[in-house]
Scaffold this motif. Structure first.
Motif, PDB file in Angstrom:
ATOM      1  N   ASP A  39       0.831  -1.204   0.000  1.00  0.00           N
ATOM      2  CA  ASP A  39       0.000   0.000   0.000  1.00  0.00           C
ATOM      3  C   ASP A  39       0.867   1.257   0.000  1.00  0.00           C
ATOM      4  OD1 ASP A  39       0.963  -0.540   2.574  1.00  0.00           O
ATOM      5  OD2 ASP A  39      -0.714   0.469   3.544  1.00  0.00           O
ATOM      6  N   LEU A  61      -4.710   2.930  -1.568  1.00  0.00           N
ATOM      7  CA  LEU A  61      -6.042   3.028  -0.957  1.00  0.00           C
ATOM      8  C   LEU A  61      -6.778   4.285  -1.421  1.00  0.00           C
ATOM      9  CD1 LEU A  61      -8.188   2.074   1.115  1.00  0.00           C
ATOM     10  CD2 LEU A  61      -6.876   3.295   2.869  1.00  0.00           C
ATOM     11  N   LYS A  62      -6.033   5.366  -1.656  1.00  0.00           N
ATOM     12  CA  LYS A  62      -6.657   6.640  -2.040  1.00  0.00           C
ATOM     13  C   LYS A  62      -7.308   6.579  -3.418  1.00  0.00           C
ATOM     14  CE  LYS A  62      -3.180   9.143   0.626  1.00  0.00           C
ATOM     15  NZ  LYS A  62      -1.881   9.831   0.498  1.00  0.00           N
ATOM     16  N   ASP A  66     -13.653   3.226  -1.196  1.00  0.00           N
ATOM     17  CA  ASP A  66     -13.761   2.721   0.176  1.00  0.00           C
ATOM     18  C   ASP A  66     -12.822   1.533   0.363  1.00  0.00           C
ATOM     19  OD1 ASP A  66     -15.067   0.522  -1.075  1.00  0.00           O
ATOM     20  OD2 ASP A  66     -16.996   1.531  -0.865  1.00  0.00           O
ATOM     21  N   LYS A  67     -12.714   1.079   1.613  1.00  0.00           N
ATOM     22  CA  LYS A  67     -11.800  -0.019   1.933  1.00  0.00           C
ATOM     23  C   LYS A  67     -12.238  -1.319   1.270  1.00  0.00           C
ATOM     24  CE  LYS A  67      -9.558  -2.383   5.796  1.00  0.00           C
ATOM     25  NZ  LYS A  67      -9.312  -2.412   7.249  1.00  0.00           N
ATOM     26  N   GLU A  68     -13.531  -1.510   1.138  1.00  0.00           N
ATOM     27  CA  GLU A  68     -14.026  -2.750   0.537  1.00  0.00           C
ATOM     28  C   GLU A  68     -13.540  -2.897  -0.904  1.00  0.00           C
ATOM     29  OE1 GLU A  68     -18.229  -5.100  -0.482  1.00  0.00           O
ATOM     30  OE2 GLU A  68     -18.258  -3.158   0.523  1.00  0.00           O
ATOM     31  N   TYR A  70     -10.989  -1.394  -2.245  1.00  0.00           N
ATOM     32  CA  TYR A  70      -9.524  -1.528  -2.155  1.00  0.00           C
ATOM     33  C   TYR A  70      -9.149  -2.985  -1.915  1.00  0.00           C
ATOM     34  CZ  TYR A  70      -5.059  -1.445   0.464  1.00  0.00           C
ATOM     35  OH  TYR A  70      -3.798  -1.709   0.945  1.00  0.00           O
ATOM     36  N   GLU A  71      -9.816  -3.615  -0.955  1.00  0.00           N
ATOM     37  CA  GLU A  71      -9.504  -5.012  -0.653  1.00  0.00           C
ATOM     38  C   GLU A  71      -9.963  -5.949  -1.776  1.00  0.00           C
ATOM     39  OE1 GLU A  71     -10.607  -6.355   3.245  1.00  0.00           O
ATOM     40  OE2 GLU A  71      -8.844  -5.368   4.108  1.00  0.00           O
ATOM     41  N   ARG A  93      -2.066  -2.139   7.883  1.00  0.00           N
ATOM     42  CA  ARG A  93      -3.512  -1.904   7.839  1.00  0.00           C
ATOM     43  C   ARG A  93      -4.248  -3.096   8.444  1.00  0.00           C
ATOM     44  NH1 ARG A  93      -4.566   2.601   5.053  1.00  0.00           N
ATOM     45  NH2 ARG A  93      -3.000   3.302   3.545  1.00  0.00           N
ATOM     46  N   GLY A  96      -9.778  -6.317   6.524  1.00  0.00           N
ATOM     47  CA  GLY A  96     -11.232  -6.274   6.645  1.00  0.00           C
ATOM     48  C   GLY A  96     -11.906  -7.556   6.200  1.00  0.00           C
ATOM     49  N   THR A  98     -13.641  -8.316   3.629  1.00  0.00           N
ATOM     50  CA  THR A  98     -13.516  -8.683   2.213  1.00  0.00           C
ATOM     51  C   THR A  98     -12.395  -9.688   2.011  1.00  0.00           C
ATOM     52  OG1 THR A  98     -14.316  -6.499   1.555  1.00  0.00           O
ATOM     53  CG2 THR A  98     -13.201  -7.788  -0.125  1.00  0.00           C
TER      54      THR A  98
END
Length: 202
Positions: A39, A61-62, A66-68, A70-71, A93, A96, A98
């Motif tokens: 990342d 990530l940017k 959202d994180k979902e 991204y994952e 990190r 999550g 996902t």
């Protein structure tokens, strides 16, 4: 026996990644690192991967809403490389659902403390501030909590009276380099069985 395919997530130098790669290449563990994902664009872990001809990716990530999502991108990369075990090596990190749902009890992490003591960031500083006489490191399976998953292996390191965060970290890291490849090797041999909170080594 077929080689276990590994994917490694790292955010920094990747020294544990290097020891896993080395153990694979010399045949000490029946596995091969197929992909390294970071990342951080400038993570030296990506350079280590390049030097060994391993596929490597920077996933920012940017760039995702959202994180979902991204994952989801990370999961796709792992699946594209047919990864069977995911190793977190200085990945900063929290993983999550996902990823956890796609790799249940197939994500490992190394933490520089004897869990459940001193979870989270700056574990060595926490140990020194608390005044413990023994610290160490832990390889564990990853669950939804922060450093709360079932413990696979641990190694202890004495805390010396004149230790600083840097000196203690260095000695703990030496043990990390030993037990992380060992844990991966046990997984590759099919010798780890999770029973509730306990990981039984067959």
């Amino acid at each position: 026996m077929e080689l276990l395919t590994l994917g490694v997530l790292a955010s920094g130098r990747g020294s544990n990644l290097q020891y896993i790669i080395d153990a694979c290449e010399r045949g000490a563990i029946n596995a091969a690192v197929k992909v390294v994902i970071s990342d951080k664009e400038n993570a030296y872990a990506l350079e280590r991967a390049k030097k060994h001809g391993i596929a490597n990716y920077f996933v920012d990530l940017k760039s995702f809403p959202d994180k979902e999502s991204y994952e989801q991108r990370i999961v796709k990369l792992l699946k594209d490389h047919k990864v069977q075990l995911v190793c977190l090596a200085g990945y900063m990190r929290l993983v999550g659902p996902t990823m956890l749902n796609q790799f249940p009890m197939r994500i490992m992490n190394i933490h520089p403390a004897l869990l459940p003591s001193f979870a989270g960031l700056h574990a060595q500083r926490q140990a020194l501030e608390y005044g413990v006489k023994i610290s160490g490191c832990t390889v564990h399976f990853v669950d939804e909590g922060m450093d709360t998953g079932p413990i696979i292996l641990q190694a202890q390191v004495p805390v010396l009276d004149d230790d600083t965060e840097e000196t203690l970290s260095k000695r703990i890291l030496e043990q990390e380099h030993i037990i992380y490849p060992k844990a991966v090797g046990l997984f590759a041999q099919g010798r780890l069985r999770v029973e509730g909170r306990r990981v039984v080594v067959k």
